[in-house]
Design a protein around this motif. Structure first.
Motif, mmCIF file in Angstrom:
data_model
loop_
_atom_site.group_PDB
_atom_site.id
_atom_site.type_symbol
_atom_site.label_atom_id
_atom_site.label_comp_id
_atom_site.label_asym_id
_atom_site.label_seq_id
_atom_site.Cartn_x
_atom_site.Cartn_y
_atom_site.Cartn_z
ATOM 1 N N CYS A 48 36.903 -0.775 44.868
ATOM 2 C CA CYS A 48 36.944 -0.845 46.338
ATOM 3 C C CYS A 48 38.128 -0.022 46.843
ATOM 4 C CB CYS A 48 37.021 -2.291 46.824
ATOM 5 S SG CYS A 48 38.644 -3.063 46.698
ATOM 6 N N SER A 49 38.073 0.370 48.097
ATOM 7 C CA SER A 49 39.119 1.242 48.643
ATOM 8 C C SER A 49 40.488 0.576 48.613
ATOM 9 C CB SER A 49 38.758 1.671 50.067
ATOM 10 O OG SER A 49 38.640 0.547 50.907
ATOM 11 N N ARG A 50 40.551 -0.739 48.786
ATOM 12 C CA ARG A 50 41.845 -1.430 48.747
ATOM 13 C C ARG A 50 42.452 -1.396 47.349
ATOM 14 N NH1 ARG A 50 42.183 -6.873 51.351
ATOM 15 N NH2 ARG A 50 41.281 -7.414 49.368
ATOM 16 N N CYS A 51 41.641 -1.649 46.329
ATOM 17 C CA CYS A 51 42.154 -1.603 44.948
ATOM 18 C C CYS A 51 42.558 -0.181 44.567
ATOM 19 C CB CYS A 51 41.126 -2.146 43.960
ATOM 20 S SG CYS A 51 41.028 -3.958 43.949
ATOM 21 N N ALA A 55 46.254 0.582 43.344
ATOM 22 C CA ALA A 55 46.454 0.761 41.903
ATOM 23 C C ALA A 55 46.092 2.134 41.361
ATOM 24 C CB ALA A 55 45.651 -0.303 41.157
ATOM 25 N N GLY A 56 45.413 2.948 42.115
ATOM 26 C CA GLY A 56 44.970 4.241 41.585
ATOM 27 C C GLY A 56 43.470 4.368 41.717
ATOM 28 N N VAL A 57 42.828 4.898 40.716
ATOM 29 C CA VAL A 57 41.386 5.128 40.768
ATOM 30 C C VAL A 57 40.603 3.817 40.851
ATOM 31 C CG1 VAL A 57 39.422 6.115 39.518
ATOM 32 C CG2 VAL A 57 41.592 7.293 39.533
ATOM 33 N N PHE A 58 41.051 2.804 40.131
ATOM 34 C CA PHE A 58 40.455 1.471 40.174
ATOM 35 C C PHE A 58 41.501 0.472 39.718
ATOM 36 C CE2 PHE A 58 39.396 3.269 36.036
ATOM 37 C CZ PHE A 58 39.836 2.287 35.163
ATOM 38 N N SER A 59 41.171 -0.806 39.858
ATOM 39 C CA SER A 59 42.083 -1.857 39.420
ATOM 40 C C SER A 59 41.327 -2.806 38.504
ATOM 41 C CB SER A 59 42.600 -2.629 40.641
ATOM 42 O OG SER A 59 43.484 -3.650 40.252
ATOM 43 N N ALA A 60 41.936 -3.163 37.376
ATOM 44 C CA ALA A 60 41.373 -4.199 36.520
ATOM 45 C C ALA A 60 41.761 -5.536 37.142
ATOM 46 C CB ALA A 60 41.915 -4.082 35.103
ATOM 47 N N VAL A 61 40.773 -6.382 37.406
ATOM 48 C CA VAL A 61 41.031 -7.664 38.053
ATOM 49 C C VAL A 61 40.431 -8.807 37.246
ATOM 50 C CG1 VAL A 61 41.302 -6.756 40.396
ATOM 51 C CG2 VAL A 61 39.023 -7.382 39.603
ATOM 52 N N SER A 87 37.826 -8.074 55.770
ATOM 53 C CA SER A 87 38.364 -8.297 54.429
ATOM 54 C C SER A 87 38.065 -9.713 53.964
ATOM 55 C CB SER A 87 39.874 -8.080 54.404
ATOM 56 O OG SER A 87 40.172 -6.745 54.633
ATOM 57 N N LYS A 88 37.549 -9.790 52.762
ATOM 58 C CA LYS A 88 37.231 -11.081 52.164
ATOM 59 C C LYS A 88 38.483 -11.720 51.569
ATOM 60 C CE LYS A 88 33.892 -12.884 48.844
ATOM 61 N NZ LYS A 88 32.803 -12.513 47.959
ATOM 62 N N PHE A 89 39.396 -10.883 51.063
ATOM 63 C CA PHE A 89 40.602 -11.363 50.400
ATOM 64 C C PHE A 89 41.844 -10.745 51.029
ATOM 65 C CE2 PHE A 89 37.307 -11.413 47.063
ATOM 66 C CZ PHE A 89 37.360 -12.756 46.702
ATOM 67 N N GLU A 90 43.005 -11.331 50.706
ATOM 68 C CA GLU A 90 44.293 -10.781 51.125
ATOM 69 C C GLU A 90 44.884 -9.997 49.960
ATOM 70 O OE1 GLU A 90 46.032 -14.225 54.009
ATOM 71 O OE2 GLU A 90 46.107 -14.608 51.859
ATOM 72 N N ARG A 91 45.514 -8.889 50.232
ATOM 73 C CA ARG A 91 46.214 -8.121 49.197
ATOM 74 C C ARG A 91 47.606 -8.718 49.072
ATOM 75 N NH1 ARG A 91 45.120 -5.606 44.992
ATOM 76 N NH2 ARG A 91 43.357 -4.737 46.070
ATOM 77 N N CYS A 92 47.959 -9.194 47.893
ATOM 78 C CA CYS A 92 49.253 -9.830 47.676
ATOM 79 C C CYS A 92 50.131 -8.964 46.778
ATOM 80 C CB CYS A 92 49.069 -11.202 47.026
ATOM 81 S SG CYS A 92 48.133 -12.362 48.036
ATOM 82 N N PHE A 93 51.422 -8.982 47.055
ATOM 83 C CA PHE A 93 52.378 -8.227 46.251
ATOM 84 C C PHE A 93 53.747 -8.878 46.367
ATOM 85 C CE2 PHE A 93 52.003 -6.372 50.432
ATOM 86 C CZ PHE A 93 53.312 -6.150 50.832
ATOM 87 N N LEU A 101 49.734 -7.997 42.980
ATOM 88 C CA LEU A 101 49.317 -9.249 42.352
ATOM 89 C C LEU A 101 47.827 -9.485 42.517
ATOM 90 C CD1 LEU A 101 52.331 -11.349 43.633
ATOM 91 C CD2 LEU A 101 52.004 -10.471 41.309
ATOM 92 N N GLY A 102 47.149 -8.595 43.209
ATOM 93 C CA GLY A 102 45.728 -8.778 43.472
ATOM 94 C C GLY A 102 45.542 -9.514 44.779
ATOM 95 N N ASP A 103 44.500 -10.280 44.837
ATOM 96 C CA ASP A 103 44.196 -11.018 46.060
ATOM 97 C C ASP A 103 44.508 -12.500 45.916
ATOM 98 O OD1 ASP A 103 43.243 -8.719 47.411
ATOM 99 O OD2 ASP A 103 41.397 -8.860 46.277
ATOM 100 N N MET A 104 45.085 -12.872 44.782
ATOM 101 C CA MET A 104 45.450 -14.255 44.478
ATOM 102 C C MET A 104 44.254 -15.161 44.766
ATOM 103 S SD MET A 104 48.389 -13.651 43.190
ATOM 104 C CE MET A 104 49.429 -15.059 42.991
ATOM 105 N N ALA A 105 44.429 -16.256 45.489
ATOM 106 C CA ALA A 105 43.328 -17.198 45.691
ATOM 107 C C ALA A 105 42.910 -17.236 47.148
ATOM 108 C CB ALA A 105 43.735 -18.588 45.231
#
Length: 155
Positions: A48-51, A55-61, A87-93, A101-105
């Motif tokens: 997805c565009s957010r990942c 993170a780059g080309v893609f993110s392992a989640v 947005s379904k999730f929040e981007r956390c860092f 940190l991903g989208d956490m919970a």
């Protein structure tokens, strides 16, 4: 004190209780720490565009049941970014070091950036998600399943 340590030796470990080893994770500076107690649903490559932007080309989640995720240190150090109502999730860092940190919970699911894991989750990537958003110049060359949108396996 010694009696407590001796007693701890006889208490069952998380793996003995649940059949699954606890997975620990943290940010680069160590201010944010978490653990996952249950078995994750999947380890996925998200395009997805957010990942991609985080993170780059893609993110392992790592994806799993939200109740299995516990922030053990630094809850106040987690910054959240949302791109709007779609947005379904929040981007956390981490506020200090910027570790993604991903989208956490959100709701009943956690989506953790696998790059923040300190332990081996004991599962391997099985799927590419949001492939419709991958850049045209990037070609997926493995044989994993591909989904143009979201995919969260039923458990």
């Amino acid at each position: 004190m010694l009696a407590l340590r001796v007693l701890d030796m006889f208490l069952p470990t998380e793996e003995q209780k649940t059949g699954h080893q606890m997975i620990k994770g943290s940010c680069l500076c160590g201010k944010v720490k978490f653990h996952i107690s249950g078995e994750p649903y999947s380890l996925s490559y998200c395009h997805c565009s957010r990942c991609r932007k985080a993170a780059g080309v893609f993110s392992a989640v790592l994806i799993g049941k939200a109740d299995d995720l516990l922030i053990t240190e630094g809850q106040e150090e987690i910054a959240k970014f949302t791109t709007g109502s779609e947005s379904k999730f929040e981007r956390c860092f981490c506020k200090e070091c910027g570790t993604s940190l991903g989208d956490m919970a959100s709701g009943d699911v956690y989506v953790i950036a696998a790059s923040a894991l300190d332990d081996d989750p004991k599962i391997r990537p099985t799927v590419h998600i949001h492939t419709a958003s991958k850049p045209d110049w990037y070609e997926i060359v493995d044989d994993l399943k591909k989904f143009e949108g979201d995919y969260i396996p039923e458990k």
